[in-house]
Design an enzyme around this catalytic site. Sequence first.
Site, PDB file in Angstrom:
ATOM      1  N   ASN A 119       0.647  -0.798  -0.144  1.00 49.16           N
ATOM      2  CA  ASN A 119       0.134  -0.365  -0.030  1.00 49.16           C
ATOM      3  C   ASN A 119       0.867   1.084  -0.219  1.00 49.16           C
ATOM      4  O   ASN A 119       1.752   1.449   1.112  1.00 49.16           O
ATOM      5  CB  ASN A 119      -0.514  -0.457   1.195  1.00 49.16           C
ATOM      6  CG  ASN A 119      -2.568   1.637   0.911  1.00 49.16           C
ATOM      7  OD1 ASN A 119      -1.622   1.911   0.260  1.00 49.16           O
ATOM      8  ND2 ASN A 119      -3.323   0.387   1.642  1.00 49.16           N
ATOM      9  N   ASP A 120       1.286   1.685  -1.360  1.00 50.43           N
ATOM     10  CA  ASP A 120       1.474   2.913  -1.310  1.00 50.43           C
ATOM     11  C   ASP A 120       1.892   4.257  -0.305  1.00 50.43           C
ATOM     12  O   ASP A 120       2.624   4.705  -0.346  1.00 50.43           O
ATOM     13  CB  ASP A 120       2.199   3.471  -2.543  1.00 50.43           C
ATOM     14  CG  ASP A 120       2.593   2.534  -3.879  1.00 50.43           C
ATOM     15  OD1 ASP A 120       3.570   0.935  -2.868  1.00 50.43           O
ATOM     16  OD2 ASP A 120       2.984   2.512  -4.966  1.00 50.43           O
ATOM     17  N   ALA A 121       0.451   4.164  -0.395  1.00 51.11           N
ATOM     18  CA  ALA A 121       0.005   5.754   0.182  1.00 51.11           C
ATOM     19  C   ALA A 121       0.410   5.593   1.917  1.00 51.11           C
ATOM     20  O   ALA A 121      -0.134   6.706   2.163  1.00 51.11           O
ATOM     21  CB  ALA A 121      -2.194   5.457  -0.125  1.00 51.11           C
TER      22      ALA A 121
END
Length: 788
Positions: A473-475
């Site tokens: 989850n890059d965010a």
Amino acid sequence: MRSFKALGDFDQQAREFVITDPHTPRPWINYISNGEYAGVVSQTGGGFSWYLDPNQHRINRWAPANYLNDRPGRYIYIRDPETKEVSSGTYAPVNLGERYECRHGLGYSKIKNRYNGIQTTTTFFVPEKERMEIWAVEVKNTTRSPRTVEVYPFLEWHLGVWETELVVRNLTVLMNEGYFNDRLQAIWVSKFPLGNKPWPFHAYFASSLPVEGYDVDYESFIGPAGDYAHPAALAGKGCTNSRVRGGNMVGALKHTLTIPAGETKYFTVLMGLAEQEDEALATIAKYREPAAAEEAFRQTKRMWRSLMDRVMIDTPDADLNNFVNASLKYQVAMNNHWGRSATYYHEGHGEFGFRNTAQDAWGFLPLDSDYARERMILLAKHQRNTGQPMAGWSYVTGTNEGKAPADFPVWLPLLVSAYVKETGDFKILEKVIPYYDGGSDTLYQHVCKAMQFLQDRAKSERGLPLMGTQDWNDAFDRTGIGGKGESVWLGMGLCLGLKMLEELAQQLGDQPTVEECRQRYDAMRSLINQYAWAGDRYVYAFNDKGEPVGSPVNVEGNCQLNSQTWAILAGIPDAEQLPKVLHHIDHTLATPYGPVLFAPPYTKYNADLGRITAFAPGTKENAAIFIHGGAFKIMMDYSLGRAEEAYKTMRQIIPNASDKDIDIYKAEPYVFPEYVVGPGNPRYGEGAFTWLTGSADWFFIAVIQKMLGVQPSFDGLRIDPCIPAAWPEARISRRFRGARYDIRILNPDHVSRGVREIKVDGELLKGDVLPIFRDHSVHSIEVILGVG
């Protein structure tokens, strides 16, 4: 409710999606690509092209808001020389038409538009092994009298680095030069060096028709108001034969056609790149010949059809068949060609990431194992000798030496294990491959080192994997930025990777690694249950302050999908924990469009978590219905034999489900979006960020290997279907290790799972693994489900 079928539908035989109304809620696009040169084409001719890297070698112009206005693009203006009325062969940008159709196919798009007795059909495609595209144009006079029309092929040039042009276009356009090259009989454009770095190409725009006029200067053709629907030149005398040294550039050519009643004129428009004029001359001369262009188109269609035909399904669900048999597989192919950049939504940075490349190659294995092999070796080369992967790479700028997301090491075991199962090629594990920063090792040791890096170098004081700048989850990009945050999800990914490495080690007789994998798996499982079990769910992460993410103590984001599904995929929960985890998956996170990534959404910015809390609720990673997460959930369902639950989620997330309201959903009904806007947002139910998403890879594998149960193993194809009980039968045909297997699954007892018997070419099979034939023949397999 309005179905997508009000705007278009699948042509299964042609493997095309046919759009019959140009006024789609969003641009509905397609890719034309040979893996090096590519373009995006909308249903009305909008879009752009690039070579190798969509940031470094962008060819024609595109604006970041293109998914809303769909301008500019590749256009064929048609002008009546008597009335001066202007229309467009691609419908846009003039938006006049009486009969319209767009066929998005495998490797091409064909747009047909009829207005005032003139029908124009334009086929856009990229020939194999060329850095150019062809517009094959047919102009038909549908009236009973001869007609004369003026035809103006048009595009707007960009040339070079896309990001730089966005920031300082006022300067970069001053480096442009373009003119009509008499030797080529084509528009010839280039860009002077930016920062002492020359752009290595010239671009050309040519036609097979005699050129009567041309324009390169934007204002001379379009006009200062920038209205593509009403070009200034076409309101006057036509092309002005302008050239440019320091200004915005277009390519516009003028041709006049006199067409007898009922007849058709065919010509080609050629756009591409060349390093030298002689190279351009040879390519233009070749494809000015209609026969050469037509043969190139046939080759393109044959190549894509051959690739896509390697796996075909036939189930009682027509929507699923339509989606899987053409556009889903093509979406997986485009993932492999272009990673996650260059769509109507994504920025087009041009880099390939380690995680995405591994997943994409994994999804592509059943279609092209040779291509997947090349990507696998490339991934190993982009790994440090510690086992840590590099952040990414570009075909043009090389390797990104920045810090890689924490989860990257997990994905190499997934691909390598799957490749060996698909091909039976154990020798590949002995191939010596260099590390990026020196030294070399066998591919098998590259996998071992990836796991060792996660276990020994990237762990917290408690022994959980560090989050670093981000995990899958890059965010969550600030959750572990201080070096202390922990990713529980990554611990689950590590457990899954260890299982895959253990399988490989077992096959190779590497008993010490087998034992080490088991010990490390048990240790990580214990740590996850000790620190991350929150009584009824698994926590997703801990931030740098040690605060949990995805815990009942959180007001927002307190139940995370991926830490539940991956816990089950990795075998983390015990018999008492499992029902509690499933309850959240089936109820807390459920929506009619599929599961949300977590609930409830973040409504306030939290600097201890990152940009995930800045996104509007229900968008991107902030509690959207992330299709990738839904695909993980489907794989988890099948791991437990939950056929009905898996199929329900499949029906919810496929883009062409017949119960989707297209006026809410808006996105293309033939490819996955990255996400569907989730609850808590007024756009709830809208598809967004379509095409380049790993969701396609996971869904494709889920359908063919888990639902239909045709599973590559080290020993051959293992058969273990898990289908809806209501299905009386299903079929799948696929190539595997030098033979084609036509598999018919019969379900007389209406069960979901359990193989009663298998017949191979009429002979009863002992066990559930099909023989390996390697005889380039077709073999008939009959699978009967049932008890006993």
